[in-house]
Scaffold this motif. Sequence first.
Motif, PDB file in Angstrom:
ATOM      1  N   GLU A  88       0.830  -1.212   0.000  1.00  0.00           N
ATOM      2  CA  GLU A  88       0.000   0.000   0.000  1.00  0.00           C
ATOM      3  C   GLU A  88       0.868   1.267   0.000  1.00  0.00           C
ATOM      4  O   GLU A  88       0.575   2.234  -0.717  1.00  0.00           O
ATOM      5  N   ILE A  89       1.934   1.262   0.808  1.00  0.00           N
ATOM      6  CA  ILE A  89       2.842   2.411   0.857  1.00  0.00           C
ATOM      7  C   ILE A  89       3.491   2.631  -0.505  1.00  0.00           C
ATOM      8  O   ILE A  89       3.619   3.763  -0.984  1.00  0.00           O
ATOM      9  N   THR A  90       3.890   1.523  -1.146  1.00  0.00           N
ATOM     10  CA  THR A  90       4.528   1.614  -2.466  1.00  0.00           C
ATOM     11  C   THR A  90       3.572   2.198  -3.500  1.00  0.00           C
ATOM     12  O   THR A  90       3.948   3.068  -4.297  1.00  0.00           O
ATOM     13  N   TRP A  91       2.320   1.731  -3.497  1.00  0.00           N
ATOM     14  CA  TRP A  91       1.327   2.232  -4.450  1.00  0.00           C
ATOM     15  C   TRP A  91       1.093   3.731  -4.250  1.00  0.00           C
ATOM     16  O   TRP A  91       1.058   4.508  -5.220  1.00  0.00           O
ATOM     17  N   LEU A  92       0.917   4.138  -2.993  1.00  0.00           N
ATOM     18  CA  LEU A  92       0.677   5.556  -2.712  1.00  0.00           C
ATOM     19  C   LEU A  92       1.889   6.407  -3.084  1.00  0.00           C
ATOM     20  O   LEU A  92       1.748   7.501  -3.637  1.00  0.00           O
ATOM     21  N   SER A  93       3.078   5.895  -2.783  1.00  0.00           N
ATOM     22  CA  SER A  93       4.291   6.623  -3.122  1.00  0.00           C
ATOM     23  C   SER A  93       4.412   6.817  -4.631  1.00  0.00           C
ATOM     24  O   SER A  93       4.765   7.899  -5.110  1.00  0.00           O
ATOM     25  N   LEU A  94       4.068   5.775  -5.379  1.00  0.00           N
ATOM     26  CA  LEU A  94       4.148   5.832  -6.840  1.00  0.00           C
ATOM     27  C   LEU A  94       3.162   6.850  -7.402  1.00  0.00           C
ATOM     28  O   LEU A  94       3.516   7.687  -8.232  1.00  0.00           O
ATOM     29  N   SER A 185      -4.772   8.326  -6.314  1.00  0.00           N
ATOM     30  CA  SER A 185      -4.170   8.237  -4.979  1.00  0.00           C
ATOM     31  C   SER A 185      -5.185   8.592  -3.894  1.00  0.00           C
ATOM     32  O   SER A 185      -5.180   7.999  -2.812  1.00  0.00           O
ATOM     33  N   SER A 186      -6.079   9.554  -4.167  1.00  0.00           N
ATOM     34  CA  SER A 186      -7.106   9.921  -3.184  1.00  0.00           C
ATOM     35  C   SER A 186      -8.033   8.747  -2.894  1.00  0.00           C
ATOM     36  O   SER A 186      -8.402   8.487  -1.740  1.00  0.00           O
ATOM     37  N   VAL A 187      -8.392   8.024  -3.954  1.00  0.00           N
ATOM     38  CA  VAL A 187      -9.269   6.866  -3.792  1.00  0.00           C
ATOM     39  C   VAL A 187      -8.546   5.749  -3.043  1.00  0.00           C
ATOM     40  O   VAL A 187      -9.116   5.089  -2.171  1.00  0.00           O
ATOM     41  N   PHE A 188      -7.255   5.555  -3.353  1.00  0.00           N
ATOM     42  CA  PHE A 188      -6.488   4.520  -2.673  1.00  0.00           C
ATOM     43  C   PHE A 188      -6.260   4.862  -1.206  1.00  0.00           C
ATOM     44  O   PHE A 188      -6.219   3.967  -0.354  1.00  0.00           O
ATOM     45  N   GLY A 250      -5.773  12.576   4.598  1.00  0.00           N
ATOM     46  CA  GLY A 250      -5.937  11.126   4.680  1.00  0.00           C
ATOM     47  C   GLY A 250      -6.891  10.712   5.791  1.00  0.00           C
ATOM     48  O   GLY A 250      -7.709   9.802   5.622  1.00  0.00           O
ATOM     49  N   ILE A 251      -6.802  11.408   6.936  1.00  0.00           N
ATOM     50  CA  ILE A 251      -7.711  11.113   8.053  1.00  0.00           C
ATOM     51  C   ILE A 251      -9.149  11.447   7.662  1.00  0.00           C
ATOM     52  O   ILE A 251     -10.081  10.691   7.954  1.00  0.00           O
ATOM     53  N   LEU A 252      -9.351  12.586   6.996  1.00  0.00           N
ATOM     54  CA  LEU A 252     -10.700  12.977   6.553  1.00  0.00           C
ATOM     55  C   LEU A 252     -11.256  11.964   5.549  1.00  0.00           C
ATOM     56  O   LEU A 252     -12.440  11.612   5.607  1.00  0.00           O
ATOM     57  N   LEU A 253     -10.421  11.504   4.626  1.00  0.00           N
ATOM     58  CA  LEU A 253     -10.866  10.511   3.637  1.00  0.00           C
ATOM     59  C   LEU A 253     -11.210   9.176   4.295  1.00  0.00           C
ATOM     60  O   LEU A 253     -12.094   8.461   3.836  1.00  0.00           O
ATOM     61  N   LYS A 254     -10.517   8.853   5.366  1.00  0.00           N
ATOM     62  CA  LYS A 254     -10.766   7.588   6.066  1.00  0.00           C
ATOM     63  C   LYS A 254     -12.199   7.507   6.586  1.00  0.00           C
ATOM     64  O   LYS A 254     -12.844   6.460   6.523  1.00  0.00           O
TER      65      LYS A 254
END
Length: 309
Positions: A88-94, A185-188, A250-254
């Motif tokens: 997950e970290i890798t996907w978001l970083s990319l 990235s927002s959706v992920f 990220g917290i708001l999207l959660k």
Amino acid sequence: MSGLKIKQEWMQKTVVVWFGALLCCLLWGSAFPCIKIGYRLFEVDAADTASQILFAGCRFTLAGILAAGIGSVMEGRFLRPERKAAKEITWLSLLQTIIQYFFFYMGLAHTSGVKASIIEAVNVFIAILVAGFLFHQEKITSRKITGCILGFAGVVLINLNGMNFQFSLAGEGAIFFSTIAYAFSSVFVKKFSQKFNPVMLSAYQFIIGGIVLMAAGGVMAGHITKVTPSGIGLLVYLALVSAVAYSLWGILLKYNPVSRVTVFGFMNPVFGVLLSALLLGETDQASGILGLLSLLLVSVGIYVVNSGK
């Protein structure tokens, strides 16, 4: 009632969502003029894309370190990267750092800031459509589409003075590709934060992405020759902008639907124009009736998306 339930109800309160999202947008908006000031302090030429990518890499690596520190204070323990979250970290970083900013800086060298801000605003539409149709995270309604159209109209209006309709793959095409990456990235972030701490995800994706961007800038012969205390101070501020804004986002999207949060993204270029007028003296777009109408349209668009039936 459990602490998690209380936190969820708190983060879904309208006043919290509006204040938190607007704070993020204000911080991101301040980055537009501050990056320009940073280039001047570090003597990075406006056409030197390699050095700009190197500068961005330094900023985001530091942002990741600061986000990890902030998260550790919030958690009362060291916020280490979870082994199960490596993918997950890798996907978001990319998506959120490497692809978005590499193509953004490349595109910005071949188009105007006005057109870039308009194309970037499209990420709100893309994020809502992807969340609804591909990931089924929420229902797409006419109210949400109407609010997005109003907000986008406001972004176009405030940038009307510098618009033209030329298109190049290296310029506008690269900016649009950057926009798609950010929208996904927002959706992920919404999806991954259901299992993992969003601040942890934000921190370590920044560190990985920042290191990759620094390496890319170095390979492309980017360089920073002048370092001053004021330049370092500005770099720390830009890093804090990313660390605080992306972690809070990220917290708001959660805890909220993607559309409820991402629609505030239309405020980024509005704040950017207003703060550029204040800090850089670029008053042409911010002043007059167009500036007021733009702010009104964006505000109404945000209200429509967040309102009831």
